[in-house]
Design an enzyme around this catalytic site. Structure first.
Site, PDB file in Angstrom:
ATOM      1  N   THR A  36       0.727  -1.388  -0.016  1.00 40.70           N
ATOM      2  CA  THR A  36       0.012  -0.106  -0.139  1.00 40.70           C
ATOM      3  C   THR A  36       0.696   1.330  -0.067  1.00 40.70           C
ATOM      4  O   THR A  36       0.193   2.380  -0.037  1.00 40.70           O
ATOM      5  CB  THR A  36      -1.023  -0.099   1.346  1.00 40.70           C
ATOM      6  OG1 THR A  36      -0.068  -0.149   2.270  1.00 40.70           O
ATOM      7  CG2 THR A  36      -2.150  -1.128   1.247  1.00 40.70           C
ATOM      8  N   ALA A  38       4.244   3.775  -1.393  1.00 44.33           N
ATOM      9  CA  ALA A  38       4.693   4.496  -2.397  1.00 44.33           C
ATOM     10  C   ALA A  38       5.497   3.491  -3.386  1.00 44.33           C
ATOM     11  O   ALA A  38       5.051   3.245  -4.503  1.00 44.33           O
ATOM     12  CB  ALA A  38       5.394   5.805  -1.983  1.00 44.33           C
ATOM     13  N   VAL A  39       6.500   2.777  -2.696  1.00 47.59           N
ATOM     14  CA  VAL A  39       7.166   1.792  -3.469  1.00 47.59           C
ATOM     15  C   VAL A  39       6.243   0.509  -3.704  1.00 47.59           C
ATOM     16  O   VAL A  39       6.556   0.289  -4.873  1.00 47.59           O
ATOM     17  CB  VAL A  39       8.526   1.485  -2.736  1.00 47.59           C
ATOM     18  CG1 VAL A  39       9.278   0.450  -3.108  1.00 47.59           C
ATOM     19  CG2 VAL A  39       9.287   2.861  -2.503  1.00 47.59           C
ATOM     20  N   CYS A 154      17.697   5.857  -2.820  1.00 49.83           N
ATOM     21  CA  CYS A 154      17.527   6.339  -4.032  1.00 49.83           C
ATOM     22  C   CYS A 154      18.129   7.330  -4.512  1.00 49.83           C
ATOM     23  O   CYS A 154      18.517   7.514  -5.588  1.00 49.83           O
ATOM     24  CB  CYS A 154      15.866   6.457  -4.185  1.00 49.83           C
ATOM     25  SG  CYS A 154      15.266   7.356  -2.530  1.00 49.83           S
ATOM     26  N   LYS A 240      24.206   7.698   3.996  1.00 47.61           N
ATOM     27  CA  LYS A 240      23.973   6.468   3.075  1.00 47.61           C
ATOM     28  C   LYS A 240      24.477   6.649   1.917  1.00 47.61           C
ATOM     29  O   LYS A 240      24.985   6.015   1.154  1.00 47.61           O
ATOM     30  CB  LYS A 240      22.360   6.478   3.002  1.00 47.61           C
ATOM     31  CG  LYS A 240      21.660   5.853   4.392  1.00 47.61           C
ATOM     32  CD  LYS A 240      20.142   5.908   4.079  1.00 47.61           C
ATOM     33  CE  LYS A 240      19.356   5.426   5.307  1.00 47.61           C
ATOM     34  NZ  LYS A 240      17.893   5.959   5.106  1.00 47.61           N
ATOM     35  N   HIS A 269      14.127  12.617  -7.547  1.00 47.82           N
ATOM     36  CA  HIS A 269      15.100  13.117  -6.869  1.00 47.82           C
ATOM     37  C   HIS A 269      16.126  13.717  -7.889  1.00 47.82           C
ATOM     38  O   HIS A 269      16.404  13.104  -8.979  1.00 47.82           O
ATOM     39  CB  HIS A 269      15.953  12.096  -5.973  1.00 47.82           C
ATOM     40  CG  HIS A 269      15.196  11.690  -4.833  1.00 47.82           C
ATOM     41  ND1 HIS A 269      14.098  12.037  -4.350  1.00 47.82           N
ATOM     42  CD2 HIS A 269      15.596  10.727  -3.792  1.00 47.82           C
ATOM     43  CE1 HIS A 269      13.522  11.596  -3.225  1.00 47.82           C
ATOM     44  NE2 HIS A 269      14.465  10.636  -2.911  1.00 47.82           N
TER      45      HIS A 269
END
Ligand SMILES: NC(=O)c1ccc[n+]([C@@H]2O[C@H](COP(=O)([O-])OP(=O)(O)OC[C@H]3O[C@@H](n4cnc5c(N)ncnc54)[C@H](OP(=O)(O)O)[C@@H]3O)[C@@H](O)[C@H]2O)c1
Length: 359
Positions: A36, A38-39, A154, A240, A269
């Site tokens: 459910t 976004a990804v 990402c 990260k 992005h």
């Protein structure tokens, strides 16, 4: 030279195997956990678009519901809370589109049950025994047959796609990355927060609002330092980008500096990247190599690429490629990609497509 016949043949093959997803992959039962979000929703969409049989897509989240994915209605089941429940629901392959703390518990449990796991959270990315893979850059990391594979951050993917090409042509000595990250990088809560703030800023009515994942208003604003900032002033996202870039490029000692920011963009992005190469380079040759690189698209627009126009598309778009002013080995560019697609769901599907399907 390609004949019309072979061009037609490969076009047909693409229709039947988009992103390398073949009939053998479609024979697998695949779970999307966090369907459910976004990804997870994007992964379900990609699977449906890749003609994965609907009865072999197992969508799970916290609670039962239904989602729409590429015109198909998928039932979402509640994730079983017991080992027996997980055993009964196990599939050959699972995509974990869940927060890190959920992935941390779930991934080892699923691997133990014989499921191959691709985790999209940051939980396992820096573990030495877990490959961190961008298929266009380091597919060799999959050769060891790992049962748990991590999908990178990402923002890192957007910079790494062109940087891997530059590393191959003239080596990298130093990399400076500044990010401009979309609200949906913080999932559905991030996107809904920006949309509500934008309505409010325009004087439009806003219904019930969920808690914002951001430390300040994002609409009409820029928030530096994505994620919490440590005692040295470095944000979680910056750590990260630095660590994951080194791992993906196989350059543990590479000098990488990162400043991350959240911008009032819904999706995609962007990164401004400044590089010092290890060797002198020819700009036309480098641009030609970037044009030829799979998954990279070079734009000549002097004011591009831009997130609004890149949303929903597969490639990482690279533009404003120019020599820097710090000597012959300095180079600058701007890159944009859909972080829910190439930064997450699409990259994970490509990883799965590169693995030998299991029966
Ligand atoms: N958004 C991006 O651009 C992006 C890019 C790369 C990687 N990632 C990573 O991908 C993961 C998912 O991110 P997202 O942006 O899709 O987040 P999201 O929109 O907030 O979705 C989170 C999903 O996880 C599910 N979930 C949360 N707690 C759960 C639990 N206890 N049991 C079962 N399911 C649970 C949610 O289900 P409910 O709806 O039922 O709560 C939802 O489906 C995160 O680790 C994130 O860091 C995100």
């Amino acid at each position: 030279m390609r004949t019309n016949e072979s061009a037609r043949g490969s076009a047909q093959a693409e229709v039947h195997a988009p992103w390398g997803w073949t009939d053998a992959h479609r024979a697998q039962h695949v779970s999307v956990i966090g369907a459910t979000g976004a990804v997870g929703r994007e992964l379900c969409t990609l699977l449906v678009q890749a003609k994965h049989p609907l009865e072999r897509i197992h969508a799970l989240a916290r609670a039962e519901c239904a989602i729409e994915a590429a015109g198909a209605r998928l039932s979402v089941r509640a994730l079983p809370q017991t080992r027996d429940g997980l055993h009964a629901a196990r599939t050959q392959l699972a995509f974990l589109c869940t927060p890190s703390e959920i992935s941390l518990e779930l991934a080892p449990a699923l691997c133990e049950l014989g499921t191959r796991v691709i985790d999209l959270s940051s939980a396992f990315r820096m573990r030495a025994d877990v490959p961190l893979v961008v298929p266009e850059i380091n597919p060799q990391a999959l050769a060891g047959g790992a049962r748990l594979i991590a999908n990178p951050n990402c923002t890192t993917v957007m910079a790494a796609m062109p940087l891997a090409v530059i590393e191959r042509i003239c080596g990298l000595e130093e990399v400076v990355v500044v990010s401009f990250q979309a609200a949906s990088g913080a999932g559905v809560p991030g996107l809904e927060t920006l949309q509500a703030e934008a309505r409010e800023a325009s004087g439009l009515p806003v219904g019930q609002r969920r808690a914002s994942p951001f430390p300040a208003q994002l609409a009409l604003n820029v928030i530096p330092g994505v994620a919490a900032v440590d005692e040295l002033g470095i944000s979680g996202e910056e750590h990260k980008v630095i660590a994951e870039m080194r791992k993906i490029l196989g350059r543990p000692g590479l000098v990488v500096e990162a400043t991350t920011t959240r911008v009032p963009v819904e999706r995609c992005h962007s990164v401004a990247v400044h590089v010092k190469t290890a060797r002198d380079y020819s700009l036309p040759e480098l641009i030609a190599a970037l044009r030829a690189a799979p998954g990279v698209e070079v734009t000549d627009d002097p004011h591009g690429p831009r997130p609004r126009e890149c949303a929903g598309l597969d490639p990482v778009f690279v533009g404003r490629i120019r020599a820097g002013t710090r000597g012959a080995r300095s180079l600058c560019f701007f890159a944009v990609g859909d972080q829910i697609r190439k930064g997450a769901a699409l990259n994970a599907l490509q990883i799965a497509a590169a693995l030998t399907p299991e029966s």
